[in-house]
Scaffold this motif. Structure first.
Motif, PDB file in Angstrom:
ATOM      1  N   LYS A 186       0.825   3.931  -4.360  1.00  0.00           N
ATOM      2  CA  LYS A 186      -0.075   3.020  -3.635  1.00  0.00           C
ATOM      3  C   LYS A 186      -0.018   1.687  -4.375  1.00  0.00           C
ATOM      4  O   LYS A 186      -0.486   1.562  -5.506  1.00  0.00           O
ATOM      5  CB  LYS A 186      -1.487   3.572  -3.638  1.00  0.00           C
ATOM      6  N   TYR A 187       0.566   0.701  -3.730  1.00  0.00           N
ATOM      7  CA  TYR A 187       0.870  -0.559  -4.396  1.00  0.00           C
ATOM      8  C   TYR A 187       0.112  -1.679  -3.701  1.00  0.00           C
ATOM      9  O   TYR A 187       0.264  -1.884  -2.492  1.00  0.00           O
ATOM     10  CB  TYR A 187       2.392  -0.759  -4.307  1.00  0.00           C
ATOM     11  N   ILE A 188      -0.742  -2.370  -4.455  1.00  0.00           N
ATOM     12  CA  ILE A 188      -1.535  -3.463  -3.880  1.00  0.00           C
ATOM     13  C   ILE A 188      -1.388  -4.678  -4.797  1.00  0.00           C
ATOM     14  O   ILE A 188      -1.655  -4.569  -5.998  1.00  0.00           O
ATOM     15  CB  ILE A 188      -3.038  -3.084  -3.806  1.00  0.00           C
ATOM     16  N   SER A 189      -0.964  -5.787  -4.247  1.00  0.00           N
ATOM     17  CA  SER A 189      -0.771  -6.979  -5.096  1.00  0.00           C
ATOM     18  C   SER A 189      -1.805  -8.059  -4.770  1.00  0.00           C
ATOM     19  O   SER A 189      -2.372  -8.079  -3.667  1.00  0.00           O
ATOM     20  CB  SER A 189       0.634  -7.546  -4.903  1.00  0.00           C
ATOM     21  N   ASP A 218       0.848  -1.190   0.000  1.00  0.00           N
ATOM     22  CA  ASP A 218       0.000   0.000   0.000  1.00  0.00           C
ATOM     23  C   ASP A 218       0.896   1.256   0.000  1.00  0.00           C
ATOM     24  O   ASP A 218       2.049   1.192  -0.391  1.00  0.00           O
ATOM     25  CB  ASP A 218      -0.935  -0.069   1.225  1.00  0.00           C
ATOM     26  N   SER A 227      -6.422  -0.352  -7.578  1.00  0.00           N
ATOM     27  CA  SER A 227      -5.695  -0.848  -6.405  1.00  0.00           C
ATOM     28  C   SER A 227      -6.663  -1.418  -5.356  1.00  0.00           C
ATOM     29  O   SER A 227      -6.631  -2.623  -5.039  1.00  0.00           O
ATOM     30  CB  SER A 227      -4.829   0.264  -5.801  1.00  0.00           C
TER      31      SER A 227
END
Ligand code: NAD
Length: 366
Positions: A160-163, A122, A198
């Motif tokens: 903002k990084y969501i995997s 995130d 995201s």
């Protein structure tokens, strides 16, 4: 059976609350082999590092850590030891129970929630671009080229990084936790109506995982609505699962619902290791004064006992803590009606009272 546990006192008020917690944990009758490790301000001065490798190695050996708070020095370029610990041990799930006990100064009754916060990605992934740097300019160019949106040159950017992988494992964790602890419902919290990719991915993944747990109810809430719902009717919620940023904010909101930081426990859990610690920080202005409330760390000890499979001991300690809170006599300043209440007791006296209460309850319960 005895349990090997890495014990980290931390700094500021950490050593006092850690000692009080160690005493009540030993009084449950469970045997511990403490591997005492140093981290924090003093270690930084002596060894040049706030989190020595020995601490990580010890937790890798024991599998479990009990930790007091550690101060993050400001303006010295030193990264938080707490964040480093979570990263190095891949402690991806942050668990924060929020439960009302009779006697706590709270506007609510019957709150009993578990906040499950994703801990690794995130907006907290640390991918940021400073204003006026070549990297920031490159990113602005890429954004303009790929989206047609030209952002202001005079700006800073955080990613903002969501995997899928991280969303899946945190939601699975929430469901597994619900199942193992007799909980009935999981609520996923998001803002997928605005951040369609995201948060949308987090929500879609949550829906997929939910299908694997037909025995547990599932619902989702938009984060702003969730805030209002928690203030109006927190008793309706059970296990909440959230991406990192919302989890951080909602867990503090929830600590406020149940009577404050002095009683808010936490756990950071990964697939191999677990570290238990209070939500609050090192409260350095009270260091060495035997003043602050050790109960948040003691409740973290309750979570640790459950993690170690010591359910009876966990219940005994939780019941004793609840009884001391309900009596309201041997509690620290923060649990008194006024903070300057002269009848407030100190950190170590709380430990004495909890130990005494465990003995009394053992006699009553035969
Ligand atoms: P803090 O939680 O240490 O203190 C804020 C205020 O909350 C205190 O002044 C006190 O009034 C109250 N408080 C906190 N713990 C209490 C307790 N056990 N009993 C009674 N009252 C209590 O927050 P802060 O001042 O923002 O942070 C101090 C330091 O701790 C910072 O360096 C911060 O980075 C660090 N920190 C560490 C952790 C951790 O180790 N996991 C967590 C949060 C903050």
């Amino acid at each position: 059976m005895s349990h090997a546990v890495t014990l980290i006192s931390g700094d500021g008020t950490g050593p006092e609350i850690t000692e009080a917690t160690r005493r009540v944990l030993e009084a449950t009758g469970v045997e511990f082999i403490w591997d005492v490790q140093q981290a924090g301000a003093e270690t930084l001065e002596k060894c040049g590092t706030i989190l020595p490798d020995e601490v990580i190695e010890s937790i890798k050996r024991t599998g479990v850590g009990l930790k007091g708070p550690i101060t993050t020095p400001v303006g010295k370029g030193i990264r938080s030891a707490n964040v480093a610990l979570r990263k190095k041990l891949d402690l991806y799930a942050n668990i924060r129970p929020a439960k009302t006990y009779q006697g706590l100064r709270s506007r609510y009754e019957n709150v009993d929630m578990i906040i499950v916060r994703e801990n690794t990605e995130d907006l907290y992934a640390g991918v940021e671009f400073q204003r006026g740097t070549p990297e920031q300019e490159e990113i602005l160019e890429t954004i303009a080229r790929t989206t047609g949106t030209r952002l202001d040159q005079n700006s800073a950017i955080s990613i903002k990084y969501i995997s899928v992988v991280a969303s899946r494992r945190i939601v699975k964790f929430a469901f597994e936790y619900a199942r193992a602890n007799g909980r009935r419902k999981v609520t996923a919290v998001h803002k997928a109506n605005i951040m369609k990719f995201s948060d949308g991915l987090f929500l879609a993944t949550a829906h997929e995982v939910a299908k694997e747990y037909p025995d547990i109810a599932f619902e989702d809430r938009i984060v702003d609505n969730m805030c209002m719902q928690l203030v109006q009717k927190p008793e309706l919620y059970d296990v909440l699962v959230l991406p990192n940023l919302y989890g951080d904010i909602i867990s503090d909101l929830s600590a406020g619902l149940i009577g404050g930081l002095g009683v808010a426990p936490g756990a950071n859990i990964g697939s191999q290791y677990a570290v238990f610690e209070p939500v609050h920080g090192s409260a350095p202005k009270y260091a060495g004064l035997n003043k602050v409330n050790p109960m948040a760390m003691m409740f973290s000890g309750v979570l640790m006992l459950r993690h170690l499979g010591e359910r009876d001991a966990a219940n005994r300690l939780e019941n004793a803590l609840a009884a001391v809170i309900a009596e309201g006599k041997y509690v620290t300043y923060d649990l008194k009606p006024r903070p300057d209440d002269p009848t407030a007791v100190g950190t170590s006296q709380v430990a004495d009272a909890v130990i005494e209460k465990m003995h009394q309850l053992a006699v009553i319960n035969g």
